[in-house]
Design a protein around this motif. Sequence first.
Motif, PDB file in Angstrom:
ATOM      1  N   SER A  57       0.948  -1.127  -0.031  1.00 22.40           N
ATOM      2  CA  SER A  57      -0.181   0.197  -0.021  1.00 22.40           C
ATOM      3  C   SER A  57       0.998   1.182  -0.127  1.00 22.40           C
ATOM      4  CB  SER A  57      -0.880  -0.256   1.238  1.00 22.40           C
ATOM      5  OG  SER A  57      -1.882   1.134   1.255  1.00 22.40           O
ATOM      6  N   SER A  58       0.497   2.393  -0.503  1.00 19.46           N
ATOM      7  CA  SER A  58       1.193   3.557  -0.518  1.00 19.46           C
ATOM      8  C   SER A  58       1.062   4.130   1.216  1.00 19.46           C
ATOM      9  CB  SER A  58       0.732   4.689  -1.404  1.00 19.46           C
ATOM     10  OG  SER A  58      -0.744   5.063  -0.838  1.00 19.46           O
ATOM     11  N   VAL A  59       1.901   4.805   1.271  1.00 19.53           N
ATOM     12  CA  VAL A  59       2.043   5.296   2.699  1.00 19.53           C
ATOM     13  C   VAL A  59       0.796   6.332   2.731  1.00 19.53           C
ATOM     14  CG1 VAL A  59       3.297   7.211   4.169  1.00 19.53           C
ATOM     15  CG2 VAL A  59       4.590   5.520   2.931  1.00 19.53           C
ATOM     16  N   GLY A  60       0.364   7.108   1.682  1.00 23.18           N
ATOM     17  CA  GLY A  60      -0.723   7.948   1.896  1.00 23.18           C
ATOM     18  C   GLY A  60      -1.974   7.028   2.179  1.00 23.18           C
ATOM     19  N   GLN A  61      -2.261   6.000   1.409  1.00 20.39           N
ATOM     20  CA  GLN A  61      -3.395   4.949   1.512  1.00 20.39           C
ATOM     21  C   GLN A  61      -3.283   4.401   2.892  1.00 20.39           C
ATOM     22  OE1 GLN A  61      -2.386   2.393  -1.610  1.00 20.39           O
ATOM     23  NE2 GLN A  61      -4.241   3.234  -2.974  1.00 20.39           N
ATOM     24  N   ILE A  62      -2.195   4.123   3.548  1.00 18.37           N
ATOM     25  CA  ILE A  62      -2.150   3.639   5.019  1.00 18.37           C
ATOM     26  C   ILE A  62      -2.721   4.695   6.124  1.00 18.37           C
ATOM     27  CG2 ILE A  62      -0.459   2.914   6.813  1.00 18.37           C
ATOM     28  CD1 ILE A  62       1.376   1.496   4.489  1.00 18.37           C
ATOM     29  N   MET A  82      13.331  -1.029   9.767  1.00 20.62           N
ATOM     30  CA  MET A  82      14.428  -1.366  10.436  1.00 20.62           C
ATOM     31  C   MET A  82      14.477  -2.689  10.976  1.00 20.62           C
ATOM     32  SD  MET A  82      15.383   2.325  12.212  1.00 20.62           S
ATOM     33  CE  MET A  82      16.351   1.569  13.338  1.00 20.62           C
ATOM     34  N   MET A  83      13.232  -3.240  11.267  1.00 19.66           N
ATOM     35  CA  MET A  83      13.087  -4.588  11.843  1.00 19.66           C
ATOM     36  C   MET A  83      13.011  -5.527  10.979  1.00 19.66           C
ATOM     37  SD  MET A  83      10.027  -3.247  14.517  1.00 19.66           S
ATOM     38  CE  MET A  83       9.546  -5.146  15.088  1.00 19.66           C
ATOM     39  N   GLY A  84      12.962  -5.067   9.495  1.00 18.46           N
ATOM     40  CA  GLY A  84      13.076  -6.110   8.237  1.00 18.46           C
ATOM     41  C   GLY A  84      11.628  -6.843   7.967  1.00 18.46           C
ATOM     42  N   LEU A  85      10.659  -6.027   8.475  1.00 17.79           N
ATOM     43  CA  LEU A  85       9.290  -6.477   8.275  1.00 17.79           C
ATOM     44  C   LEU A  85       8.551  -5.898   6.889  1.00 17.79           C
ATOM     45  CD1 LEU A  85       7.963  -6.268  11.851  1.00 17.79           C
ATOM     46  CD2 LEU A  85       9.073  -8.508  10.570  1.00 17.79           C
ATOM     47  N   VAL A  86       9.024  -4.569   6.617  1.00 15.16           N
ATOM     48  CA  VAL A  86       8.460  -3.994   5.412  1.00 15.16           C
ATOM     49  C   VAL A  86       9.616  -3.612   4.608  1.00 15.16           C
ATOM     50  CG1 VAL A  86       6.189  -3.382   6.467  1.00 15.16           C
ATOM     51  CG2 VAL A  86       8.055  -1.843   6.485  1.00 15.16           C
ATOM     52  N   HIS A  87       9.118  -2.987   3.300  1.00 18.68           N
ATOM     53  CA  HIS A  87      10.368  -2.358   2.803  1.00 18.68           C
ATOM     54  C   HIS A  87       9.554  -1.244   1.851  1.00 18.68           C
ATOM     55  CE1 HIS A  87      13.552  -1.616  -0.357  1.00 18.68           C
ATOM     56  NE2 HIS A  87      12.457  -1.718  -1.232  1.00 18.68           N
ATOM     57  N   ARG A  88      10.395  -0.143   1.766  1.00 14.68           N
ATOM     58  CA  ARG A  88       9.530   1.140   1.118  1.00 14.68           C
ATOM     59  C   ARG A  88      10.409   1.547   0.099  1.00 14.68           C
ATOM     60  NH1 ARG A  88      10.090   5.474   5.651  1.00 14.68           N
ATOM     61  NH2 ARG A  88      12.149   4.565   5.918  1.00 14.68           N
ATOM     62  N   VAL A  99       5.387   3.402  -1.694  1.00 15.60           N
ATOM     63  CA  VAL A  99       4.925   2.194  -1.362  1.00 15.60           C
ATOM     64  C   VAL A  99       5.552   1.308  -0.386  1.00 15.60           C
ATOM     65  CG1 VAL A  99       4.257  -0.105  -2.662  1.00 15.60           C
ATOM     66  CG2 VAL A  99       4.106   2.283  -4.150  1.00 15.60           C
ATOM     67  N   VAL A 100       4.766   0.757   0.361  1.00 14.88           N
ATOM     68  CA  VAL A 100       5.141   0.021   1.434  1.00 14.88           C
ATOM     69  C   VAL A 100       4.895  -1.310   1.243  1.00 14.88           C
ATOM     70  CG1 VAL A 100       5.158  -0.440   3.934  1.00 14.88           C
ATOM     71  CG2 VAL A 100       4.854   1.864   2.893  1.00 14.88           C
ATOM     72  N   ALA A 101       5.806  -2.360   1.148  1.00 14.50           N
ATOM     73  CA  ALA A 101       5.295  -3.779   0.931  1.00 14.50           C
ATOM     74  C   ALA A 101       6.162  -4.738   1.877  1.00 14.50           C
ATOM     75  CB  ALA A 101       6.035  -4.192  -0.371  1.00 14.50           C
ATOM     76  N   THR A 103       8.200  -7.859   3.502  1.00 20.57           N
ATOM     77  CA  THR A 103       9.226  -8.596   3.357  1.00 20.57           C
ATOM     78  C   THR A 103       8.821 -10.027   3.528  1.00 20.57           C
ATOM     79  OG1 THR A 103      10.179  -8.418   5.449  1.00 20.57           O
ATOM     80  CG2 THR A 103      11.027  -6.452   3.985  1.00 20.57           C
ATOM     81  N   ARG A 104       9.649 -10.836   3.402  1.00 26.17           N
ATOM     82  CA  ARG A 104       9.488 -12.186   3.776  1.00 26.17           C
ATOM     83  C   ARG A 104       9.183 -12.278   4.971  1.00 26.17           C
ATOM     84  NH1 ARG A 104      12.832 -16.160   5.158  1.00 26.17           N
ATOM     85  NH2 ARG A 104      12.134 -18.516   4.623  1.00 26.17           N
ATOM     86  N   GLN A 105      10.129 -11.860   5.912  1.00 27.70           N
ATOM     87  CA  GLN A 105      10.201 -11.928   7.253  1.00 27.70           C
ATOM     88  C   GLN A 105       8.832 -11.302   7.824  1.00 27.70           C
ATOM     89  OE1 GLN A 105      13.246  -9.947   9.093  1.00 27.70           O
ATOM     90  NE2 GLN A 105      12.409 -10.146  10.972  1.00 27.70           N
ATOM     91  N   GLY A 106       8.212 -10.439   7.234  1.00 30.21           N
ATOM     92  CA  GLY A 106       6.998  -9.657   7.541  1.00 30.21           C
ATOM     93  C   GLY A 106       5.813 -10.683   7.168  1.00 30.21           C
ATOM     94  N   ARG A 107       5.845 -11.490   6.017  1.00 32.51           N
ATOM     95  CA  ARG A 107       4.829 -12.442   5.949  1.00 32.51           C
ATOM     96  C   ARG A 107       4.775 -13.492   6.746  1.00 32.51           C
ATOM     97  NH1 ARG A 107       6.387 -10.877   0.671  1.00 32.51           N
ATOM     98  NH2 ARG A 107       7.781 -12.292   0.253  1.00 32.51           N
ATOM     99  N   VAL A 108       6.083 -13.869   7.236  1.00 30.94           N
ATOM    100  CA  VAL A 108       6.303 -14.991   8.101  1.00 30.94           C
ATOM    101  C   VAL A 108       5.803 -14.498   9.568  1.00 30.94           C
ATOM    102  CG1 VAL A 108       7.950 -16.189   9.413  1.00 30.94           C
ATOM    103  CG2 VAL A 108       8.254 -15.961   7.073  1.00 30.94           C
ATOM    104  N   LEU A 109       5.788 -13.326   9.575  1.00 34.04           N
ATOM    105  CA  LEU A 109       5.069 -12.669  11.066  1.00 34.04           C
ATOM    106  C   LEU A 109       3.897 -13.110  10.957  1.00 34.04           C
ATOM    107  CD1 LEU A 109       6.094 -11.550  13.702  1.00 34.04           C
ATOM    108  CD2 LEU A 109       5.425  -9.134  12.628  1.00 34.04           C
ATOM    109  N   GLU A 110       3.177 -13.074  10.055  1.00 36.38           N
ATOM    110  CA  GLU A 110       1.546 -13.048   9.932  1.00 36.38           C
ATOM    111  C   GLU A 110       1.192 -14.523  10.683  1.00 36.38           C
ATOM    112  OE1 GLU A 110      -2.156 -12.846   6.906  1.00 36.38           O
ATOM    113  OE2 GLU A 110      -0.100 -12.917   6.089  1.00 36.38           O
ATOM    114  N   ARG A 111       1.939 -15.454  10.404  1.00 32.91           N
ATOM    115  CA  ARG A 111       1.480 -16.921  10.999  1.00 32.91           C
ATOM    116  C   ARG A 111       1.770 -16.779  12.587  1.00 32.91           C
ATOM    117  NH1 ARG A 111       4.634 -19.742   6.116  1.00 32.91           N
ATOM    118  NH2 ARG A 111       6.221 -18.358   6.823  1.00 32.91           N
ATOM    119  N   ARG A 112       2.895 -15.948  13.005  1.00 32.84           N
ATOM    120  CA  ARG A 112       3.016 -15.801  14.287  1.00 32.84           C
ATOM    121  C   ARG A 112       1.909 -15.115  14.919  1.00 32.84           C
ATOM    122  NH1 ARG A 112       8.240 -13.590  15.592  1.00 32.84           N
ATOM    123  NH2 ARG A 112       7.628 -13.708  17.525  1.00 32.84           N
ATOM    124  N   ALA A 113       1.220 -14.161  14.246  1.00 31.74           N
ATOM    125  CA  ALA A 113       0.191 -13.243  14.723  1.00 31.74           C
ATOM    126  C   ALA A 113      -1.137 -14.070  14.993  1.00 31.74           C
ATOM    127  CB  ALA A 113       0.105 -11.992  13.977  1.00 31.74           C
TER     128      ALA A 113
END
Length: 150
Positions: A57-62, A82-88, A99-101, A103-113
């Motif tokens: 999503s774009s920063v504006g949309q978020i 910085m935590m490696g969860l998203v990339h701008r 645009v904020v997307a 990362t692989r680590q961010g997608r993995v965190l979803e399972r933990r959440a």
Amino acid sequence: MKLIAGAEAKPLDEKLCLALYSASRAMTARYRDPLAPLGLTYPQYLVMVLLWEDGHSSVGQIGARLRLESSTLSPLLKRLEMMGLVHRSRDPQDERSVVVALTRQGRVLERRAVGVASQICDAAGLSLEEQGELVAEIKALTAKLTAVRA
């Protein structure tokens, strides 16, 4: 002594503004424990949930969706990066837009959440149906309060 009528006459403990403020603070506090193992704050969690739903999503949309000012959102996104969860990155179609997307680590965190939201519903004693009804009422109230008055 001046008499006050209507909503102004209600004592503070019966005012809608205090009830909503208190509920908001209690909700934020209740998320602390389940989010601690994920290393997320409540606002960071909201951004991550949005990205888990949308992928990017774009920063504006978020900011618009979460009703966050850029002065609040920018440092929050920087920390998630910085935590490696998203990339701008700059949108190639519009260099002014970031645009904020995930990362692989961010997608993995979803399972933990998984289960965080259910824990909160359980703590509040709300069924899924009751939660839906409450969300609808609060959204309707928000719409009324933010509607432009002529």
